[in-house]
Write an enzyme that holds these catalytic residues in place. Structure first.
Site, short mmCIF file in Angstrom:
data_model
loop_
_atom_site.label_atom_id
_atom_site.label_comp_id
_atom_site.label_asym_id
_atom_site.label_seq_id
_atom_site.Cartn_x
_atom_site.Cartn_y
_atom_site.Cartn_z
CB VAL A 74 -3.81 10.38 -4.63
CG1 VAL A 74 -3.19 11.77 -4.59
CG2 VAL A 74 -5.33 10.47 -4.53
CB CYS A 75 0.78 10.58 -5.21
SG CYS A 75 2.53 10.97 -5.04
CB THR A 76 3.49 6.56 -5.67
OG1 THR A 76 3.30 6.70 -4.25
CG2 THR A 76 4.53 7.55 -6.15
CB THR A 106 2.16 8.25 -10.93
OG1 THR A 106 2.55 7.97 -9.58
CG2 THR A 106 3.41 8.27 -11.82
CB ALA A 131 -0.19 14.26 -11.14
#
Length: 212
Positions: free
Chosen positions: A98-100, A118, A148
């Site tokens: 998730v995300c970074t 990301t 993202a």
């Protein structure tokens, strides 16, 4: 099915909690929280989570979920974490981020040449690590699935639920969690937010990521 959520200092809480609320509803899921040591792990905004496992006690999970952080290159330099991720990738059916959190996989050397997404502010950084970065909200490149920024972890987990347990189970979980986004402002992506808000937000992220 063992699902390992990775904990490290400074993770973003919703990156963890959003997918957890979905995945905990899987039939037969045994959710574990893996960290380097046994003590509480504190998120970037102060939430403390108690791990259930260390890398030694959970060497072969079926699914791995790595949350992101407002300081994404901190965990990317944790060699013990990276080695566990490499080992887990050899047997796990799915490696989710998730995300970074995708930066952790890239730093471990297992995402090179793969497609992933990301947080929009870190697309270039992830691309510089040899990853084909997409602007899509959820990206599948088996065995990897990435979401993202932050809230996209819920979408990622629901999409993965549909893959593993069928649309009906995913729909039921979505209804239980009443996931029906109706944001008050239509600025949830840089393409919608406009350059001025994007720039101010980038400045705020840079200040948050700076060493204290």
């Amino acid at each position: 099915m063992n699902v390992a959520f990775v904990l490290y200092d400074g993770f973003t809480a919703l990156d963890l909690i959003g997918p957890y609320e979905v995945i905990a509803g899987w039939p037969g899921a045994e959710v574990r929280f893996v960290a380097a040591g046994p003590g509480p792990i504190v998120a970037d905004a102060g939430l403390a989570v108690m791990p259930t496992d260390t890398p030694a006690s959970l060497p072969g999970p079926d699914v791995v979920v790595v949350p992101g952080s407002s300081r994404p290159f901190g965990p990317a330099s944790d060699e013990a974490l990276l080695e566990w991720v490499r080992q887990a990738s050899a047997s796990a059916a799915w490696m989710a981020s998730v995300c970074t959190g995708a930066v952790v996989y890239a730093a471990a050397g297992i995402l090179k040449g793969r497609r992933a997404t990301t947080h929009w502010a870190f697309r270039e950084a992830l691309a510089s690590m040899g990853v084909e970065v997409s602007t899509d909200r959820v990206v599948f490149d088996e065995p990897f699935v990435s979401g993202a920024g932050v809230s996209a972890g819920i979408d990622m987990a629901l999409r993965l639920t549909a893959r593993l347990h069928g649309d009906e189970t995913a729909k039921r979980i979505q209804l239980i969690t009443e996931y029906d986004p109706q944001p008050p402002f239509d600025v949830g992506s840089p393409e919608k937010a406009g350059p001025e808000l994007v720039q101010r937000t980038l400045e705020g992220l840079a200040a948050a990521a700076a060493p204290s």
